[in-house]
Design a protein around this motif. Structure first.
Motif, mmCIF file in Angstrom:
data_model
loop_
_atom_site.group_PDB
_atom_site.id
_atom_site.type_symbol
_atom_site.label_atom_id
_atom_site.label_comp_id
_atom_site.label_asym_id
_atom_site.label_seq_id
_atom_site.Cartn_x
_atom_site.Cartn_y
_atom_site.Cartn_z
ATOM 1 N N VAL A 68 87.561 27.559 42.449
ATOM 2 C CA VAL A 68 87.957 28.002 44.032
ATOM 3 C C VAL A 68 86.917 28.198 44.053
ATOM 4 O O VAL A 68 86.173 28.781 43.336
ATOM 5 C CB VAL A 68 89.098 28.696 43.676
ATOM 6 C CG1 VAL A 68 90.578 28.351 43.433
ATOM 7 C CG2 VAL A 68 89.033 30.583 43.746
ATOM 8 N N PRO A 69 86.901 28.443 45.653
ATOM 9 C CA PRO A 69 85.728 29.216 46.262
ATOM 10 C C PRO A 69 85.347 30.417 45.966
ATOM 11 O O PRO A 69 86.818 31.228 45.409
ATOM 12 C CB PRO A 69 85.609 28.590 47.544
ATOM 13 C CG PRO A 69 86.071 27.657 47.722
ATOM 14 C CD PRO A 69 86.982 27.729 46.813
ATOM 15 N N ALA A 70 84.019 30.897 45.863
ATOM 16 C CA ALA A 70 83.946 32.569 45.342
ATOM 17 C C ALA A 70 84.611 33.784 45.598
ATOM 18 O O ALA A 70 85.015 33.946 45.777
ATOM 19 C CB ALA A 70 82.569 32.275 44.367
ATOM 20 N N THR A 71 84.986 32.841 47.170
ATOM 21 C CA THR A 71 84.748 33.879 48.386
ATOM 22 C C THR A 71 84.823 32.875 49.814
ATOM 23 O O THR A 71 84.612 31.753 49.283
ATOM 24 C CB THR A 71 83.836 35.222 49.069
ATOM 25 O OG1 THR A 71 82.183 34.687 49.665
ATOM 26 C CG2 THR A 71 82.817 36.012 48.092
ATOM 27 N N PRO A 72 85.419 33.408 51.319
ATOM 28 C CA PRO A 72 86.021 32.720 52.077
ATOM 29 C C PRO A 72 84.299 32.563 53.188
ATOM 30 O O PRO A 72 84.618 32.057 53.906
ATOM 31 C CB PRO A 72 87.102 33.263 52.732
ATOM 32 C CG PRO A 72 86.807 34.816 52.093
ATOM 33 C CD PRO A 72 86.523 34.717 50.655
#
Length: 165
Positions: A68-72
């Motif tokens: 997943v992306p590490a953060t938004p």
């Protein structure tokens, strides 16, 4: 030795993935308590099929990796994070974990990422050795971050560039 087939998960994999999570639960990698009935669905609001790659070995689901992306945040949209890797007990030692990890590296690159990170418990020697063999380096350690089975365990932060892959 048969090769594992790695593909993106589909909604129909949910039940098998939930069973795999229960089968492989261990304080070697889990910081949450052992799952108890009633079991929640594997895919929920924070976890979708497209976030997972699954491996099949001899036509049977043998493992998964969550990417997943590490953060938004837009400022680190170039980073993907591995947030889970599980291999069925009978499939261990057959290259499934490595195939999943390499699949995640390739998928992260396809998504435009230039960097990939993960967190692993300090006492999880097999996972740390696998990650290191695929170019991940320790980038930080949170000493005694978790208390599991009566002892303090480090949280190890690892990462690697995807531009040299």
């Amino acid at each position: 030795m048969p090769e594992s087939n790695v593909r993106v998960a589909v909604l129909a994999d949910g039940e098998a993935l939930a069973a795999l999570d229960r089968e492989t639960w261990s304080t070697l990698h889990a910081v949450q308590p052992r799952p108890r009935p009633p079991y929640p669905p594997f895919f929920d609001g924070g976890s979708a099929p497209g976030d997972h790659l699954v491996a099949e070995l001899d036509g049977v689901l043998a493992g998964y990796i969550r990417l997943v992306p590490a953060t938004p945040l837009i400022c680190n949209a170039h980073v993907r994070q591995i947030q889970g890797l599980a291999v069925a007990l009978p499939a261990r030692g057959r290259g499934v974990g490595r195939a999943l990890l390499r699949g995640a590296l390739a998928e992260a690159g396809r998504q435009g990422a230039t960097r990939i990170t993960l967190r692993v418990l300090g006492h999880n020697t097999p996972a740390r050795a696998l990650y290191a063999s695929e170019g991940f380096a320790v980038e930080g350690v949170l000493p005694g971050e978790f208390r599991l089975a009566g002892r303090y365990v480090d949280d190890v932060l690892m990462g690697r560039s995807l531009t040299d892959w």
